[in-house]
Design an enzyme around this catalytic site. Sequence first.
Site, PDB file in Angstrom:
ATOM      1  N   VAL A 241       0.842  -1.195   0.000  1.00 44.96           N
ATOM      2  CA  VAL A 241       0.000   0.000   0.000  1.00 44.96           C
ATOM      3  C   VAL A 241       0.878   1.246   0.000  1.00 44.96           C
ATOM      4  O   VAL A 241       1.835   1.347   0.779  1.00 44.96           O
ATOM      5  CB  VAL A 241      -0.940  -0.009   1.216  1.00 44.96           C
ATOM      6  CG1 VAL A 241      -1.653   1.341   1.354  1.00 44.96           C
ATOM      7  CG2 VAL A 241      -1.950  -1.138   1.088  1.00 44.96           C
ATOM      8  N   TRP A 544       9.274  -6.535  21.052  1.00 46.86           N
ATOM      9  CA  TRP A 544       8.402  -6.520  19.858  1.00 46.86           C
ATOM     10  C   TRP A 544       6.929  -6.258  20.195  1.00 46.86           C
ATOM     11  O   TRP A 544       6.035  -6.788  19.552  1.00 46.86           O
ATOM     12  CB  TRP A 544       8.550  -7.845  19.091  1.00 46.86           C
ATOM     13  CG  TRP A 544       9.974  -8.169  18.771  1.00 46.86           C
ATOM     14  CD1 TRP A 544      10.759  -7.601  17.815  1.00 46.86           C
ATOM     15  CD2 TRP A 544      10.797  -9.143  19.425  1.00 46.86           C
ATOM     16  NE1 TRP A 544      12.024  -8.157  17.826  1.00 46.86           N
ATOM     17  CE2 TRP A 544      12.078  -9.106  18.813  1.00 46.86           C
ATOM     18  CE3 TRP A 544      10.584 -10.041  20.465  1.00 46.86           C
ATOM     19  CZ2 TRP A 544      13.133  -9.926  19.208  1.00 46.86           C
ATOM     20  CZ3 TRP A 544      11.637 -10.852  20.865  1.00 46.86           C
ATOM     21  CH2 TRP A 544      12.884 -10.793  20.236  1.00 46.86           C
ATOM     22  N   HIS A 545       6.690  -5.418  21.182  1.00 43.98           N
ATOM     23  CA  HIS A 545       5.322  -5.135  21.629  1.00 43.98           C
ATOM     24  C   HIS A 545       4.967  -3.658  21.463  1.00 43.98           C
ATOM     25  O   HIS A 545       4.177  -3.122  22.227  1.00 43.98           O
ATOM     26  CB  HIS A 545       5.155  -5.514  23.106  1.00 43.98           C
ATOM     27  CG  HIS A 545       5.336  -6.960  23.400  1.00 43.98           C
ATOM     28  ND1 HIS A 545       5.564  -7.433  24.678  1.00 43.98           N
ATOM     29  CD2 HIS A 545       5.326  -8.043  22.596  1.00 43.98           C
ATOM     30  CE1 HIS A 545       5.687  -8.756  24.633  1.00 43.98           C
ATOM     31  NE2 HIS A 545       5.553  -9.134  23.387  1.00 43.98           N
ATOM     32  N   HIS A 588       2.035  -9.525  26.660  1.00 44.58           N
ATOM     33  CA  HIS A 588       2.434  -9.714  25.276  1.00 44.58           C
ATOM     34  C   HIS A 588       1.202  -9.417  24.427  1.00 44.58           C
ATOM     35  O   HIS A 588       0.075  -9.631  24.855  1.00 44.58           O
ATOM     36  CB  HIS A 588       2.954 -11.135  25.073  1.00 44.58           C
ATOM     37  CG  HIS A 588       4.197 -11.404  25.854  1.00 44.58           C
ATOM     38  ND1 HIS A 588       5.348 -11.903  25.294  1.00 44.58           N
ATOM     39  CD2 HIS A 588       4.481 -11.235  27.181  1.00 44.58           C
ATOM     40  CE1 HIS A 588       6.283 -12.014  26.221  1.00 44.58           C
ATOM     41  NE2 HIS A 588       5.777 -11.612  27.384  1.00 44.58           N
TER      42      HIS A 588
END
Length: 611
Positions: A241, A544-545, A588
């Site tokens: 996109v 990675w949160h 998480h």
Amino acid sequence: MTATINDIADKAFDYVIAGGGTAGLTLAGRLSEDPSISVAVLEAGESNLDDPNITMPGQFGKTFGNSKYDWCHSTTKQKNSNDAVVYWNRGKGLGGSSAMNFYTWSKPPAADVDAIEQLGNPGWNFKEYSKYSLMSETFHPATKDQLASFPHTYISEYRGTSGPIHTTPPPNIPSLEILFQETMINKGLNANRDPYGGDVTGVSSLVSNLDPMTWTRSYSVDYYLRSKHRPNLKVLTEATVARVIFAEAEADQDLTATGLEFLYGGKTYLVKVQKEIIISAGTIKSPQILELSGIGRPDVLTKIGVETKVALSGVGENVQDHISCRFAFELNPQAKHETYDLMRDPEYAAKEMKLFAEGKGHYRRGITSFAFLSLSSANPKDTPALIEKASEEIMAIKKCSNNPGLAEQLDLQQERLINDTRPDIELLCIPNFPTIRALVPPQWQMMPDPEKKYITMAFVLNHPLSRGTVHAKTTDPLDQPEIDPHYFEHDFDLEIMVQGFKYIRSTNVEPWNSDIKQETFPGPTVVTDEDIREFIKDTFNTVWHTMGSCSMLPRDKNGVVNPELKVYGTTNLRVVDISVIPLQIAAHTQATAYMIGEKASDIIRGIVRDA
């Protein structure tokens, strides 16, 4: 099973979703349940269906750094962290990051979710969270054989029974996890029977998003597989996109999206929309798409040569990330623990691969043993002084900031800190030598002894004060945005990490004392508080949160979307992914991403469900 370019280009759909990741496929699956609604999904990555690098568990980080599966983002140099550069791995392909995570199914404390409602978002509370989260899940209890080796407990009302995502305790619970849990309980933490009902504090066993019928990863592609036969759903992969196209409007009117411009095979195409466009590209890519579409901070847009169509100062701001640091401990040789270190031996790993084909072995493993604790649990003696320090720092931040939205967030953080009601520190046990972040200083580039066994203890900062940014650097949608998480910009974040470090190092109870030989990482060179601080800054990593870059807040408080997830200044553009959560949670994040997709589908269709 996926669409062709001819199915999408210049065609019109009721709903067009930018991103086939965790929330995007959840939303597409639910919207397309109505046969009168047409839905198109554009995903930049490949389909990656039935790829064993994704589907087979126990391969933690196997796809990291591989551009077939990973966007391979990285941060700017972090000036408060010894110029650290941190890789932000994010899933690229159908399933997004749910195709590369470590299978941890985790839900936040009720107060963390209720805080979202308190910040100006009616209906975003823990009761609603629970309702929609349960819709995504089918929980499978432990078998009799599993219960014989590990006391899995649960409360049935906290678990879903009919959702696309299968969750279960992994069959291989290493004895090191029992060691961890018993040690933490003997150290004073409570045993939490079921952490999915709004109270995560204490020691608990989490389930993994694994399907026990096949022992493969269960992830958002399962929503797609349930709906791929529907003629009203088209999913195009390898379609990046570029920007949202809007109809002409008067200066005082909200913009109406008419289509999405995207890249496919080196060419630019357009897909048209009849009702709504939904951006579900995640915390990093969603703000970039908005900015390339002319929505964001005017100074950022001017810098990259994009005309400002909607001035929203919150786009790409308010970014909050979980960070962790790790210890390694060598096990006593006489301790009868089997660790994942064995998988470093290629012959052993090949044998385990054959066992997996028989439904056995290590490749059915998740990470399941966790502890969540407050600052006072980690250091009761110094907590009053630490809270005073945090309050002073929060006051200073508010004084220097002209952002009322941030002030309200910090007030909530301070209130819960003072009341000792937030689990600021997370601990987890990993049954092998730790993987150390890339680009660490040479003194921390350590390798395990292949003749020894190890346990890793990680500690995580759950509620950072620091706020970062994610902004487009150019008008090219293929260029990575600039990511600056501002790690440790506020010292109290580092102080919380120091307390987590000290809590782990102070462990002096059974069965820990009997089974641990020595600390091997960082080892005896890290002694003073200053040593600890430098070690953390040198070796910490993201968990990675990340969230917050398209925050759901009032517009005058740096909000990007309203409680219906609609982008301010537009009539038919929404953001549906983890980027809308305005305040970091002690969990998480994958279960929360599914919840957002489930709730968004009802918001869009006007469905009201009883709890």
